[in-house]
Motif scaffolding. Structure first.
Motif, PDB file in Angstrom:
ATOM      1  N   GLN A 382       0.898  -1.262  -0.107  1.00  0.00           N
ATOM      2  CA  GLN A 382       0.031  -0.054   0.118  1.00  0.00           C
ATOM      3  C   GLN A 382       0.819   1.238  -0.051  1.00  0.00           C
ATOM      4  O   GLN A 382       0.563   2.464  -0.618  1.00  0.00           O
ATOM      5  N   VAL A 385       2.123   3.536  -3.087  1.00  0.00           N
ATOM      6  CA  VAL A 385       1.207   4.528  -3.862  1.00  0.00           C
ATOM      7  C   VAL A 385       1.714   5.751  -3.724  1.00  0.00           C
ATOM      8  O   VAL A 385       1.488   6.733  -4.297  1.00  0.00           O
ATOM      9  N   LEU A 386       2.337   6.161  -2.337  1.00  0.00           N
ATOM     10  CA  LEU A 386       2.748   7.401  -2.161  1.00  0.00           C
ATOM     11  C   LEU A 386       4.065   7.835  -2.787  1.00  0.00           C
ATOM     12  O   LEU A 386       4.436   9.012  -2.815  1.00  0.00           O
ATOM     13  N   PHE A 562       6.509   3.539  10.225  1.00  0.00           N
ATOM     14  CA  PHE A 562       5.323   3.725  10.432  1.00  0.00           C
ATOM     15  C   PHE A 562       4.846   5.069  10.189  1.00  0.00           C
ATOM     16  O   PHE A 562       3.582   5.504   9.968  1.00  0.00           O
ATOM     17  N   TRP A 565       3.243   4.858   7.125  1.00  0.00           N
ATOM     18  CA  TRP A 565       1.908   4.437   7.176  1.00  0.00           C
ATOM     19  C   TRP A 565       0.810   5.518   7.754  1.00  0.00           C
ATOM     20  O   TRP A 565      -0.393   5.633   7.265  1.00  0.00           O
ATOM     21  N   LEU A 568       0.256   7.599   4.676  1.00  0.00           N
ATOM     22  CA  LEU A 568      -0.614   7.124   3.866  1.00  0.00           C
ATOM     23  C   LEU A 568      -2.136   7.187   4.313  1.00  0.00           C
ATOM     24  O   LEU A 568      -3.157   7.400   3.634  1.00  0.00           O
ATOM     25  N   SER A 569      -2.259   7.062   5.676  1.00  0.00           N
ATOM     26  CA  SER A 569      -3.617   7.040   6.079  1.00  0.00           C
ATOM     27  C   SER A 569      -4.165   8.304   5.939  1.00  0.00           C
ATOM     28  O   SER A 569      -5.520   8.729   6.156  1.00  0.00           O
ATOM     29  N   GLU A 570      -3.353   9.418   5.755  1.00  0.00           N
ATOM     30  CA  GLU A 570      -4.109  10.892   5.333  1.00  0.00           C
ATOM     31  C   GLU A 570      -4.333  11.210   3.936  1.00  0.00           C
ATOM     32  O   GLU A 570      -4.886  12.050   3.563  1.00  0.00           O
ATOM     33  N   LEU A 571      -4.169  10.284   3.334  1.00  0.00           N
ATOM     34  CA  LEU A 571      -4.722  10.115   1.873  1.00  0.00           C
ATOM     35  C   LEU A 571      -6.156  10.333   1.388  1.00  0.00           C
ATOM     36  O   LEU A 571      -6.840   9.625   2.464  1.00  0.00           O
ATOM     37  N   TRP A 572      -6.432  10.733   0.280  1.00  0.00           N
ATOM     38  CA  TRP A 572      -7.841  10.308   0.055  1.00  0.00           C
ATOM     39  C   TRP A 572      -8.225   8.954   0.104  1.00  0.00           C
ATOM     40  O   TRP A 572      -7.301   8.010   0.216  1.00  0.00           O
ATOM     41  N   LEU A 573      -9.543   8.398   0.247  1.00  0.00           N
ATOM     42  CA  LEU A 573      -9.650   6.988   0.294  1.00  0.00           C
ATOM     43  C   LEU A 573      -9.894   6.278  -0.857  1.00  0.00           C
ATOM     44  O   LEU A 573     -10.426   7.110  -1.871  1.00  0.00           O
ATOM     45  N   PHE A 574      -9.250   5.282  -1.188  1.00  0.00           N
ATOM     46  CA  PHE A 574      -9.427   4.429  -2.595  1.00  0.00           C
ATOM     47  C   PHE A 574      -9.436   2.952  -2.189  1.00  0.00           C
ATOM     48  O   PHE A 574      -8.695   2.440  -1.242  1.00  0.00           O
TER      49      PHE A 574
END
Lengths: 575, 191
Positions: A382, A385-386, A562, A565, A568-574
Motif C-alpha cells: 500500500q 502508492v505514496l 510507521f 503508514w 498513507l492514512s491521510e490520503l484520499w480513500l480508495f
C-alpha cells in the motif's frame, strides 16, 4: 565429463602461469589477472561516461540551473542509466567473479580465450547501445517500456552485453569446478567466493529473464512482432531489472567481507549464519519484479504481497543478517587486534585513513540506513502508492546502487590496484578523501531525492515548474529546495567520482611498480592470507559496539516504516 | 577469514553465537510483522489499490470518455471541458500525449468509480499535492473507487516518462465542499 571438456578450450594446469602474491600468499594466474584488469578498466571508463551524464541530469533537475534542453535531458538520462547501472557495475562484477574464483582459490582460469570473447561482446554491446542513444530517437529511458520504441540497436546492444556477461558467469562456474577437481583449496570455498557464487547464480536467472523479454522486444522494433503487451513486459523486464540489483547486493556484501578480511583480518562470526544469509538471496530475491508492479492495474493483492515481500521478507532477513555479521566480524577482529577498550574503540581506531576501509564502512552504513530501509518502505504494497514513480524511487536506488554498490566497488578498487595491477596508489592524499566526498555526495542525492519524492516531485521529469503546460501546477517551495540540494550534493559526488577516476587512471599508468619487499601506502592486515585462518573462533568475543549500531538501525527502520503508514492514512480513500 | 576456506572444515556444525541468533529472530519476526501488516491494512485501512481492471481497445476507451464528458460538462477551461458527474457515479480519466482529460469537479466525501486508461503510451497518474500515484497502461482500464477527503484544487502530473512533451502533461481535479451535511457525516464514518 570433466569441467575442461565442458568449456571446450580449457588449458592444462601445468600450462597456466602463476605468480605468488607477496602480501596474501595467494597464487595468481596470469590470465585471470589480465582479465580482471581489462574488466576493471572497462568498468571505470563506463563509470566516467555514466557519471558525467548523471551530473548533467542532476544539474538539469536543479531548478535554478536547469542546464540541458528537454530532448538532451531525456537522452542523457537514458544513457546515464545504461552506463552506470549496467555497464560500470557488471564489468566490475565480472572482475569480482574472476578474482573470487581464480585468485582466492589459487586456481587457473579455464578457457581465457572464451572469457575474452565474453569481454569483447560486452564492450561491443555497450558501445552499440551508447552510440544509438547518442544518435537520439532512442531516449526511452533505461526501462524502455513499450509501446514506446527505441531503435533496434538499443535492444541489440543490451542483448550482446548480456550474452558476454553470461559467458563471464560460465567461466566463473568452470573455475569453481576445476579448483575443486584440482584440489587447489582445502574444505569449502571461502565466504567471499560463496557470495560471488550467489551473485553469479542470480545473474544467470537475471540474464535469462532479460533474454526472454529483450529478444522479443528487439524483434518488435524490427517489425517482426506486432505487439508487446506493456504489463507483461514490465513483469518480465523487472525480473531482470530488479533481480540484477540483487547481483550487486551479493557482490558488494562479498566485498564488505573481503575488505574486512584483508585489512583487519576479520573472520566471519559464524560461517553458517553468513552463508545462510547469502542463500536466502538465491531463494527469494527473484520475486522482486513485483516492486515495480504495485501501482499497476489488474494484479491481485495476494500476488503483490507475497512477491513484494520476497515471501515474508526472507531476503530482507538475509540483508539484515549481513548488517550485523559484517560490522560484528570487524569489531571482533579489531578487538583481537588490540582495540578492546570501551564500546567503540574498535571503530574509532579503525583505519579510516585507508580508502578501502572508509569506502567499505560508509557503504555498509549507508546501504543499510538509506537504501535498505527506503527499499522496504517503497516495496510495501500500500505504501508504494505514496511514492510510485516519484523521484523517491531514484532516491532509494541511489541509496542502494551508489552509496552501497558503487562505493563498495570503489573501496575494492583500492585493493585491486596494489594486489592485481601491482602498482602503488598515486596521490594517496586524494585517495584518502575520495570515499568521504563521494559517500557524502551520494548520501545527499539519495536523501534529497527521497525528500522531494515525498513531496510529490516526479522522476524523469524535465520541468517541475510546468511552465509549458496548459494546466499549471505549483509544487511546494520545499520541493524546489530539495531539488536544489540534490544538485549541490550531486556536484560533491561528481567530484568524488572524478577523483576516483583520476587516482585509478594515474595509478594504472604512472603508479610505482610494486616489487618484492615494498611497503604498501595503505597496508593490509599483518597476518596476510593463510596465517590469519589460524585465528581462534571469534565467537568468544563480546560485540557491544555492533549491538548498539544494530539497535539504532532497527529503531530507525521501525519509526520510518510507521511514519509512512501515517502519511498513507491521510490520503484520499480508495479501494 | 572471509577470503580463505572456513577454519573449521565442518563449519555447519559450529554453534551460533547468541547475539547473532537473537538478531536473526528479531529480524525474522519484524519481517513477519511487516508481512502481516500489509494484509491487515486491507481490513483496517482506507487506502488499498483496487485490482478491478479490464482489457479495452484504446479507441473504445476514448469513445467512452468522450461520451462521459459530453454528458456532464459544466464549463470549459483553456479549451478543456470541466466535467461534474453525479456523486457515486462512474467517472473517466484519459491519459494521452500530453494531457489528462477532462478536468473533473468532484464533491468532498462522495465516492466515485474512477476509470483510468491511456490511449497511447504508458503514463503515470500522480495526484498532487495529495501524492497518490498510479501507473496507467494502454489497453487496460483500471477502476478505482475514490473518495476525496479534502476540498480544493488538485493537479494531476504525469510521472511516467512519455516522450518529449512529458513535462507538459498535466490535468486538474476540483473538489468542492459537500452541499449536504450528511455527506460530511459519511466521510467521518468512512475514516
Amino acid at each position: 565429463m570433466t569441467a575442461e571438456t565442458v568449456v571446450g578450450v580449457g588449458r592444462r594446469a601445468a600450462a597456466a602461469d602463476f605468480r605468488t602474491c607477496p602480501y596474501t600468499g595467494l597464487k595468481v594466474d596470469a590470465a585471470a589477472q589480465t582479465l580482471i584488469k581489462a574488466n576493471a578498466v572497462a568498468a571505470v571508463v563506463f563509470l566516467l561516461i555514466g557519471g558525467l551524464m548523471g551530473l548533467l541530469v542532476a544539474l538539469t533537475r536543479w531548478p535554478a540551473v536547469h542546464l540541458l534542453p528537454a530532448d538532451w535531458f531525456y537522452l542523457v538520462l537514458t544513457g546515464h542509466g545504461a552506463n552506470v547501472l549496467l555497464f560500470w557495475i557488471i564489468f566490475f562484477e565480472i572482475a569480482v567473479l574472476y578474482f573470487a574464483s581464480a585468485v582466492l582459490l589459487n586456481c587457473r582460469l579455464p578457457a581465457p580465450k572464451f572469457a575474452w570473447l565474453g569481454f569483447a561482446l560486452m564492450v561491443v554491446g555497450a558501445i552499440i547501445t551508447n552510440v544509438v542513444v547518442l544518435q537520439g530517437e532512442s531516449s526511452v529511458m533505461f526501462t524502455s517500456y513499450p509501446p514506446m520504441m527505441a531503435k533496434p540497436n538499443f535492444y541489440l546492444g543490451l542483448i550482446l552485453f548480456a550474452v558476454g556477461a553470461l559467458i563471464g558467469c560460465a567461466i566463473f562456474f568452470a573455475t569453481l569446478a576445476i579448483a575443486k577437481q584440482e584440489r587447489t583449496y582445502e574444505g569449502s570455498i571461502p565466504l567471499v567466493t560463496f557470495g560471488a557464487l550467489t551473485a553469479a547464480i542470480i545473474a544467470v536467472f537475471t540474464i535469462a529473464s532479460g533474454a526472454i523479454i529483450l529478444i522479443p522486444t528487439w524483434l518488435w522494433s524490427l517489425g517482426l512482432i506486432g505487439e508487446i503487451d506493456p504489463l507483461m513486459y514490465k513483469v518480465v523486464w523487472w525480473a531482470m531489472g530488479h533481480s540484477s540489483q540483487q547481483i550487486n547486493v551479493s557482490a558488494h556484501v562479498s566485498i564488505w567481507y573481503m575488505v574486512g578480511a584483508l585489512l583487519l583480518g576479520a573472520k566471519p562470526l559464524s560461517e553458517k549464519v553468513s552463508r545462510t544469509a547469502f542463500f536466502l538471496y538465491i531463494l527469494f530475491l527473484q520475486l522482486a519484479s513485483a516492486h515495480h508492479l504495485l501501482a499497476e492495474p489488474g494484479l491481485t493483492a495476494s500476488w503483490k504481497i507475497v512477491n513484494t515481500s520476497y515471501m515474508m521478507y526472507l531476503a530482507v532477513l538475509g540483508s539484515m543478517i549481513h548488517g550485523l555479521t559484517v560490522p560484528g566480524s570487524i569489531e571482533a577482529a579489531q578487538r583481537k587486534n588490540g582495540y578492546d577498550k570501551g564500546v567503540f574503540e574498535w571503530l574509532r581506531k579503525a583505519p579510516w585513513g585507508n580508502p578501502a576501509f572508509a569506502g567499505m564502512f560508509l557503504s555498509l552504513v549507508m546501504f543499510g540506513f538509506i537504501g535498505g530501509i527506503s527499499g522496504v518502505v517503497l516495496g510495501t504494497e500500500q505504501l508504494n502508492v505514496l511514492m510510485h514513480n516519484t523521484i523517491y524511487v531514484p532516491g532509494h536506488f541511489h541509496g542502494t546502487v551508489v552509496t552501497g554498490t558503487t562505493l563498495a566497488f570503489m573501496a575494492g578498487t583500492y585493493l585491486v590496484l596494489p594486489l592485481i595491477f601491482q602498482r602503488e596508489i598515486v596521490w594517496p592524499k586524494l585517495a584518502k578523501i575520495q570515499p568521504y566526498l563521494f559517500g557524502i555526495g551520494a548520501a545527499g542525492i539519495s536523501l534529497f531525492m527521497m525528500g522531494a519524492g515525498t513531496l510529490g516531485v516526479a522522476r524523469r521529469h524535465w520541468d517541475i515548474t510546468f511552465s509549458d503546460a496548459e494546466l499549471s501546477f505549483a509544487h511546494s517551495a520545499g520541493a524546489f529546495l530539495m531539488m536544489g540540494l540534490n544538485g549541490v550534493f550531486a556536484i560533491l559526488a561528481a567530484l568524488g567520482g572524478a577523483i576516483y577516476v583520476l587516482v585509478v587512471v594515474g595509478t594504472v599508468l604512472f603508479g610505482k611498480k610494486i616489487t618484492a619487499g615494498h611497503k604498501l601506502t595503505f597496508p593490509l592486515h599483518a597476518g596476510g592470507g593463510a596465517a590469519v585462518s589460524q585465528y581462534g573462533s571469534h565467537a568468544t568475543t563480546k560485540l557491544p559496539g555492533t549491538i548498539v549500531l544494530v539497535a539504532i538501525f532497527f529503531v530507525c527502520f521501525v519509526l520510518y516504516y510507521f511514519i509512512n503508514w501515517k502519511y498513507l492514512s491521510e490520503l484520499w480513500l480508495f479501494r | 577469514m572471509a577470503v580463505t576456506p572456513p577454519a573449521q572444515r565442518i563449519w555447519w556444525n559450529e554453534p551460533i553465537e547468541r547475539v547473532e541468533l537473537t538478531w536473526v529472530i528479531i529480524a525474522f519476526l519484524w519481517g513477519l510483522f511487516m508481512f502481516g501488516f500489509m494484509i491487515a491494512w486491507h481490513f483496517i485501512g482506507g487506502q488499498n489499490l483496487s485490482r478491478e481492471a479490464y482489457r479495452i481497445a484504446p479507441s473504445k476507451y476514448e469513445a467512452k470518455v468522450e461520451e462521459f464528458a459530453k454528458k456532464h460538462t459544466v464549463r470549459e477551461e483553456k479549451g478543456v471541458p470541466v466535467v461534474k458527474p453525479p456523486a457515486g457515479s462512474d467517472i473517466y480519466i484519459l491519459g494521452r500525449l500530453w494531457q489528462w482529460w477532462p478536468i473533473l469537479e468532484l464533491e468532498k466525501g462522495q465516492s466515485y468509480r474512477v476509470h483510468i486508461s491511456s490511449i497511447d503510451w504508458q503514463h503515470g497518474f500522480s495526484l498532487q499535492p495529495t501524492n497518490i500515484n498510479i501507473q496507467v497502461h494502454p489497453g487496460y482500464e483500471h477502476v478505482i473507487t475514490l473518495t476525496p477527503t479534502e476540498a480544493g484544487e488538485f493537479g494531476i502530473v504525469c510521472n511516467e516518462f512519455c516522450g518529449i512533451g512529458h513535462h507538459t502533461m498535466t490535468g486538474k481535479i476540483y473538489v468542492t465542499e459537500p452541499k449536504r451535511a450528511e455527506s460530511g457525516q459519511r466521510l467521518a464514518d468512512g475514516r
